[in-house]
Enzyme design. Structure first.
Site, short mmCIF file in Angstrom:
data_model
loop_
_atom_site.label_atom_id
_atom_site.label_comp_id
_atom_site.label_asym_id
_atom_site.label_seq_id
_atom_site.Cartn_x
_atom_site.Cartn_y
_atom_site.Cartn_z
N GLU A 165 -4.81 7.72 -3.02
CA GLU A 165 -5.29 6.46 -2.46
C GLU A 165 -5.55 5.43 -3.57
O GLU A 165 -5.40 4.23 -3.35
CB GLU A 165 -6.56 6.75 -1.64
N HIS B 46 1.67 4.34 -2.84
CA HIS B 46 1.75 5.80 -2.65
C HIS B 46 3.12 6.30 -3.11
O HIS B 46 3.25 7.34 -3.75
CB HIS B 46 1.58 6.15 -1.17
N HIS C 37 0.84 -1.21 0.00
CA HIS C 37 0.00 0.00 0.00
C HIS C 37 0.87 1.26 0.00
O HIS C 37 0.73 2.13 -0.86
CB HIS C 37 -0.92 -0.02 1.23
N GLU C 38 1.80 1.33 0.94
CA GLU C 38 2.64 2.54 1.04
C GLU C 38 3.58 2.64 -0.16
O GLU C 38 3.86 3.75 -0.64
CB GLU C 38 3.43 2.55 2.36
ZN ZN Z 1 -3.19 5.17 1.86
#
Ligand code: ZN
Length: 504
Positions: A297, A271, A267-268
């Site tokens: 997101e 980003h 997830h990170e």
């Molecule tokens: Zn996030």
């Protein structure tokens, strides 16, 4: 104009680069605070950040900068990068300057107090203790929003615009209505199927240093550049980008289950890939950053959920997992995959699966709108919260810690933030569907560990544009149609059918 005089565009961009640097300096200090700063550094760090914030605010609302923005806007060719830079600068500065200094100071204090009181109240599961602080934050936030709003009768939209520029309640409401009905039906079908996913095969003992090696390999595999980034330990996973050449992500882990650490890192890193792909030539300008929170997101969730929870990804990743954890060599894709895509109604948003996540957000969006429409009072929040969970997810919190007190956002005055999570889900599904249409068979590429074609597509359609266009414009240009819930719901339905054998 003398030959040595600064042109309006140069003057505007020079002044902006200074406020941008002050903002980035604060972000570096914030990253340090969450990772390596010793606890006794807290008070000094708060003073430092306070000074930087005051300096930045003073420059942002100065007549010098505002005049420079207007002059540059006059000089800009329509549809040029400079026009977009002036548009973004004007939007940000006008909103900041519209809030009276007295109110801005009161709000900053109320937020800081609100977060401190919230922590205690959550620990004690005691909403009554939090209520006065929340009332104060809410009233001041609404007052500030009324100053910022173009349409004073709709302050909530001014808050939405802080996180998702250009987005309105009128646009969001029908999207949420559709999601709510379809997802609630899917959850019911899953519960009614009687199928229970067996989680036992993935449980075990996963030493942190081996998890870190596995997570780093996964992040590197999808394209995160460790020459332009770092991965460090923190209490809460997050991503900070100071420049495309310096992007920091963090992680945490659970000793008995590798999934928590790995999906947090994916997830990170998602980003982080966005941050590493932002336009270098527009750094330190108003369009050098991400277009919106929702679009940010969408990038994290695309890599975490669409890629990371696919069978194709695990054809590549499972041997890496076996290498780090030899006692898990018997774990195959057929046991693992359902556990990555299970749907289970739960109370805590940050632990929710993809099938129920948007229902958590829909509840918060409804409650926020009701508060701003004066249809709900702050002291009625816990009851309204619990009723909504019972209605949509069929479960009721036993106390306020697992109910209305679970999220930090409202204590910090971040009303209007929650919808960006669901916008991110819709955007990621629509972008991913478009990428598969353009690129053909991604699955066999993933199985070989080739993620570059997808990353290049995202770089070209999303990352390199920074904030030059609105997020929804970028999604529409990339996919050929306006943002909708269609692709997200289709992907959810396909997953639910594969795991639970139910058609919805
Ligand atoms: Zn996030």
């Amino acid at each position: 104009l003398s030959p040595t005089a600064e042109r309006p565009a140069e003057r505007f961009l020079r002044l902006w680069s200074e406020v941008a640097d002050l903002g980035k300096a604060a972000e570096v200090l914030g990253w340090d605070q969450e990772t390596y700063m010793p606890p006794k550094g807290q008070a000094a760090r708060a003073r430092l950040l306070g000074t930087l914030a005051a300096l930045r605010h003073e420059r942002m609302v100065s007549a010098k900068l505002r005049d420079a923005i207007e002059a540059a806007a006059q000089a800009a060719e329509p549809a040029s990068a400079l026009a977009a830079q002036a548009r973004e600068a004007r939007r940000i500065v006008t909103k900041l300057a519209s809030v009276p200094t007295r109110l801005a100071r009161e709000l900053a204090e109320a937020r800081s107090n609100g977060q401190a009181v919230w922590q205690e109240a959550r620990r004690e599961a005691d909403f009554a203790r939090f209520r006065p602080a929340l009332e104060r934050v809410f009233e001041l936030t609404r007052e500030a929003a009324q100053h910022m709003a173009l349409d004073a009768s709709n302050p909530y939209d001014a808050l939405l615009d802080d996180y998702e520029p250009g987005t309105t309640t009128a646009e969001l409401a029908p999207l949420f209505e559709r999601l709510r009905a379809s997802l609630a039906a899917m959850v019911q079908a899953v519960v009614g199927s009687g199928v229970v996913v067996d989680e036992r095969p993935v449980r075990g003992h996963y030493p942190p240093e081996r998890q870190l090696a596995f997570c780093r390999a996964a992040a590197e595999g999808i394209g995160f550049d460790f020459e332009a980034g770092r991965l460090d330990r923190a209490v809460h996973p997050f991503c900070s980008g100071f420049d495309p050449g310096d992007v920091r992500i963090t992680w945490r882990w659970m000793e008995e289950d590798f999934r928590s650490g790995l999906f947090g890192v994916l997830h990170e890193a998602g980003h982080g890939l966005y941050e590493q792909g932002l336009p270098r030539e527009w750094q330190r300008t108003p369009i050098g950053d991400a277009a919106s929170m929702g679009l940010h997101e969408s990038q994290s969730r695309l890599w975490e959920n669409q890629v990371g929870r696919s069978r194709a990804f695990w054809r590549w990743a499972l041997p890496l997992l076996h290498e780090q954890f030899p006692d898990k060599r018997a774990l195959g894709i057929d046991e693992l995959w359902p556990t990555l895509n299970a749907v289970q109604p739960s109370l805590i948003r940050v632990e929710a699966d993809e099938g129920t996540y948007d229902l958590h957000i829909a509840i918060r969006f409804d409650l926020e709108r009701a508060l701003f429409a004066d249809e709900l009072a702050i002291d009625e929040l816990p009851g309204a919260w619990n009723d909504a969970y019972e209605e949509l997810l069929g479960i009721r919190p036993a106390n306020d810690a697992e109910g209305v007190l679970q999220d930090l956002h409202w204590s910090a005055g971040a009303f209007g933030y929650f919808p960006t999570y669901t916008l991110g889900n819709m955007m990621k599904a629509q972008l991913y569907t478009a990428a598969r249409r353009d690129l053909g068979d991604l699955d066999s590429a993933f199985a070989r560990g080739e993620f570059a074609p997808l990353l290049e597509w995202l770089r070209d359609r999303v990352h390199r544009h920074g904030a030059r266009f609105r997020a929804k414009e970028l999604v529409e240009r990339a996919s050929g149609r306006p943002l909708s819930a269609d692709d997200h719901l289709a992907a959810r339905a396909a997953t639910v059918e594969a795991v639970y054998g139910v058609t919805v």
